[in-house]
Scaffold this active site. Structure first.
Site, mmCIF file in Angstrom:
data_model
loop_
_atom_site.group_PDB
_atom_site.id
_atom_site.type_symbol
_atom_site.label_atom_id
_atom_site.label_comp_id
_atom_site.label_asym_id
_atom_site.label_seq_id
_atom_site.Cartn_x
_atom_site.Cartn_y
_atom_site.Cartn_z
ATOM 1 C CE LYS A 122 -2.803 0.578 -1.731
ATOM 2 N NZ LYS A 122 -3.870 1.450 -2.110
ATOM 3 C CG ASP A 140 -5.780 -3.729 -2.945
ATOM 4 O OD1 ASP A 140 -6.356 -4.746 -2.526
ATOM 5 O OD2 ASP A 140 -5.454 -3.589 -4.132
#
Ligand code: SF4
Length: 210
Positions: A122, A140
């Site tokens: 991420k 996310d």
């Protein structure tokens, strides 16, 4: 409508709603500040991270400052965010590696980014997309939840979701997808009480009013 068609309509409508600007919610002036802010943002709101980095980046003005930081002092500086001990350790470790291996630069390739302490896919994809304009999908909490609701993935694992989304989203939409979905998740498709009636995706959303 198949997944790809639904994803394409979703992307177009989000573009109409939210524009095409790459909004980064974490305040930063350069690549390493964004990297440190993203490391700090795990399990923490962007607003909280922004409060902490406002003073933090005045105190630690360079990567070298972070690399030389005293761990107890850094822990104390960031103690209002969750998991501050692990994050302080990772920030120092990342700063040291960037200084010693990458000449003080934040690398743009996924493989190198993933060697930095505290940097997962991420974080690496935030850097690749927002700093280097490399097509990348950031998964996310908003992206996970809303992509599931929109029927674009049935997976729980963020890495699998990332691959699912890369298959169905047009490549030119990868970077903005995360930015737009965050806007949608904060204003309309709110986790606890989605405002389905007001939603500009209601006619194509398999989870409408579910
Ligand atoms: S219709 Fe409801 S569940 Fe679907 S994206 Fe909109 S707010 Fe979320």
């Amino acid at each position: 409508m198949n997944k790809r068609e639904r994803a394409a309509v979703m992307v177009e409508r989000m573009k109409e709603q939210y524009g095409t600007e790459k909004t980064v919610y974490l305040h930063h002036d350069n690549a390493w500040q964004l990297l440190i802010a993203v490391i700090m943002s795990a399990q923490c709101t962007d607003a909280r991270v922004n409060i902490v980095t406002k003073d933090l980046f005045k105190k630690y003005k360079s990567l070298q400052d972070f690399a030389n930081a005293d761990i107890s002092e850094l822990e104390n500086d960031i103690k209002s965010i969750g998991f501050y001990k692990a994050k302080a350790k990772n920030i120092i470790g990342t700063a040291k590696r960037l200084v010693s291996v990458y000449d003080g630069q934040v690398p743009s390739d996924l493989e190198s980014l993933l060697t930095l302490p505290g940097v997962g896919r991420k974080t690496a994809n935030v850097i690749r997309g927002n700093i280097y304009d490399e097509p990348s999908v950031v998964v996310d909490t908003h992206v996970k939840r809303i992509s599931q609701k929109m029927g674009l993935t049935a997976n729980e694992d963020p890495e699998k979701i990332e691959y699912d989304l890369m298959k169905v989203l047009p490549k030119e939409a990868w970077i903005l997808y995360n930015i737009h979905v965050i806007a949608l998740g904060r204003s309309i498709c709110i986790a606890r009480s989605p405002k389905c009636e007001e939603c500009f995706l209601k006619d194509i959303c398999p989870s409408y009013k579910k």
